[in-house]
Design a protein around this motif. Sequence first.
Motif, PDB file in Angstrom:
ATOM      1  N   LEU A   7       0.833  -1.284   0.001  1.00  0.00           N
ATOM      2  CA  LEU A   7       0.123  -0.098   0.116  1.00  0.00           C
ATOM      3  C   LEU A   7       0.975   1.457   0.028  1.00  0.00           C
ATOM      4  CD1 LEU A   7      -2.869  -1.056   2.709  1.00  0.00           C
ATOM      5  CD2 LEU A   7      -3.207  -0.396   0.175  1.00  0.00           C
ATOM      6  N   TYR A  10       2.864   3.508  -4.641  1.00  0.00           N
ATOM      7  CA  TYR A  10       1.843   3.991  -5.204  1.00  0.00           C
ATOM      8  C   TYR A  10       1.672   3.340  -6.775  1.00  0.00           C
ATOM      9  CZ  TYR A  10      -0.390   7.311  -8.401  1.00  0.00           C
ATOM     10  OH  TYR A  10      -1.242   7.996  -9.473  1.00  0.00           O
ATOM     11  N   SER A  12       2.579   0.422  -7.511  1.00  0.00           N
ATOM     12  CA  SER A  12       2.105  -1.066  -7.528  1.00  0.00           C
ATOM     13  C   SER A  12       0.522  -0.973  -7.552  1.00  0.00           C
ATOM     14  CB  SER A  12       2.643  -1.900  -6.425  1.00  0.00           C
ATOM     15  OG  SER A  12       2.194  -1.367  -5.209  1.00  0.00           O
ATOM     16  N   LEU A  13       0.035   0.321  -6.727  1.00  0.00           N
ATOM     17  CA  LEU A  13      -1.546   0.154  -6.656  1.00  0.00           C
ATOM     18  C   LEU A  13      -2.135   0.807  -8.160  1.00  0.00           C
ATOM     19  CD1 LEU A  13      -1.650   2.029  -3.219  1.00  0.00           C
ATOM     20  CD2 LEU A  13      -2.063  -0.204  -3.520  1.00  0.00           C
ATOM     21  N   ALA A  16      -2.225  -2.581  -9.863  1.00  0.00           N
ATOM     22  CA  ALA A  16      -3.385  -3.255  -9.479  1.00  0.00           C
ATOM     23  C   ALA A  16      -4.930  -2.868  -9.709  1.00  0.00           C
ATOM     24  CB  ALA A  16      -3.024  -3.544  -7.976  1.00  0.00           C
ATOM     25  N   THR A  17      -4.953  -1.689  -9.881  1.00  0.00           N
ATOM     26  CA  THR A  17      -6.435  -1.055  -9.952  1.00  0.00           C
ATOM     27  C   THR A  17      -6.550  -0.902 -11.602  1.00  0.00           C
ATOM     28  OG1 THR A  17      -5.690   1.136  -9.455  1.00  0.00           O
ATOM     29  CG2 THR A  17      -6.443  -0.261  -7.747  1.00  0.00           C
ATOM     30  N   HIS A  25     -11.058  -2.342   0.172  1.00  0.00           N
ATOM     31  CA  HIS A  25      -9.882  -1.750   0.805  1.00  0.00           C
ATOM     32  C   HIS A  25     -10.037  -2.562   2.132  1.00  0.00           C
ATOM     33  CE1 HIS A  25      -6.311  -0.065   2.199  1.00  0.00           C
ATOM     34  NE2 HIS A  25      -6.996   1.056   2.763  1.00  0.00           N
ATOM     35  N   GLY A  48      -1.180   4.976   2.711  1.00  0.00           N
ATOM     36  CA  GLY A  48      -1.660   3.620   1.973  1.00  0.00           C
ATOM     37  C   GLY A  48      -3.053   3.878   1.421  1.00  0.00           C
ATOM     38  N   ASN A  51      -2.682   6.714  -1.175  1.00  0.00           N
ATOM     39  CA  ASN A  51      -2.096   6.238  -2.636  1.00  0.00           C
ATOM     40  C   ASN A  51      -3.064   5.585  -3.377  1.00  0.00           C
ATOM     41  OD1 ASN A  51       0.533   7.278  -2.042  1.00  0.00           O
ATOM     42  ND2 ASN A  51       1.206   5.181  -1.037  1.00  0.00           N
ATOM     43  N   LEU A  52      -3.836   4.747  -2.500  1.00  0.00           N
ATOM     44  CA  LEU A  52      -4.701   3.922  -3.197  1.00  0.00           C
ATOM     45  C   LEU A  52      -6.005   4.770  -3.853  1.00  0.00           C
ATOM     46  CD1 LEU A  52      -6.229   1.077  -3.729  1.00  0.00           C
ATOM     47  CD2 LEU A  52      -7.691   1.254  -1.809  1.00  0.00           C
ATOM     48  N   ALA A  55      -4.388   6.197  -7.053  1.00  0.00           N
ATOM     49  CA  ALA A  55      -4.460   5.396  -8.360  1.00  0.00           C
ATOM     50  C   ALA A  55      -5.845   4.914  -8.615  1.00  0.00           C
ATOM     51  CB  ALA A  55      -3.782   4.060  -7.514  1.00  0.00           C
ATOM     52  N   CYS A  56      -6.917   4.941  -7.747  1.00  0.00           N
ATOM     53  CA  CYS A  56      -8.355   4.587  -8.255  1.00  0.00           C
ATOM     54  C   CYS A  56      -8.904   5.853  -9.168  1.00  0.00           C
ATOM     55  CB  CYS A  56      -9.138   4.434  -6.994  1.00  0.00           C
ATOM     56  SG  CYS A  56      -8.768   2.722  -6.295  1.00  0.00           S
TER      57      CYS A  56
END
Length: 260
Positions: A7, A10, A12-13, A16-17, A25, A48, A51-52, A55-56
């Motif tokens: 998390l 950034y 990698s998120l 992943a999304t 989450h 985290g 960042n998520l 990314a979303c």
Amino acid sequence: SIIKGDLRDYNSLVAATEDTDVVYHLGGIFSHYVEKYPDLTIDVNIKGIWNLKKACVINGVDRIIFASSSFVYGDTTKTPVDEYNPTHPKDLLGITKVTGEKILQTSYPYKIDYTILRLFNVYGPRQYPDDLYTSVLSTWIKRSLIGEELEIHADGTQSLDFIYIKDVADAFILSMDERAKNEIFNVGSGKAISMNELASMVNELTGNKSATFYNPNHPMFFKYVQADINKIKCILKWTPSVGLIEGLKNTIEFFRDSRA
């Protein structure tokens, strides 16, 4: 597909999304790990979710469904507690969870739809009895199955709301409903049981004859916690389907089988 990441990372998120409509989450640092690793907790639980969210938004995700906690309420004189009760967390876990909620709710500089589920004391099969995780039921069941005494903090009159994992999973599934968009829901049983009663129940169901041990040097963290679940019942038509006795039997069976 399983993507291993962090998390705090950034990039990698973002990966992943991609091509994702809804993100659940559930990642974070929990329970006594928070006390042992406070800096890590802030990085994971707060940075985290920031960042998520970024990314979303970048990937056009429709909504984030966030596993928050009843710890956001802290000590409250109102029982049962509903979603409109003020949040006054008394520990770092509650602080990071309520901060995560606020990050999702803010519209600047990033805006996204959300659903927040404030989970009360979740229990059930596969819950691990880790010394730092300190789930009282998994810890007690593990000890009770080998005939050891159960430790009760303070005088055991503190009462908590326990909710079985299947009911929690059902709540997460229903939270994809459009009516759950930008809402906060309590996810609990709507009932509270004292630690004295709960310990007796565990010993009876496992056949443990050992007496309970009271630890007066360990104060009770919360005196009374009970969820008001009328909102999620009315809007999402969710209601707990597994009673405490049935849930305990299922959990005990899992731990008994895992010892075989």
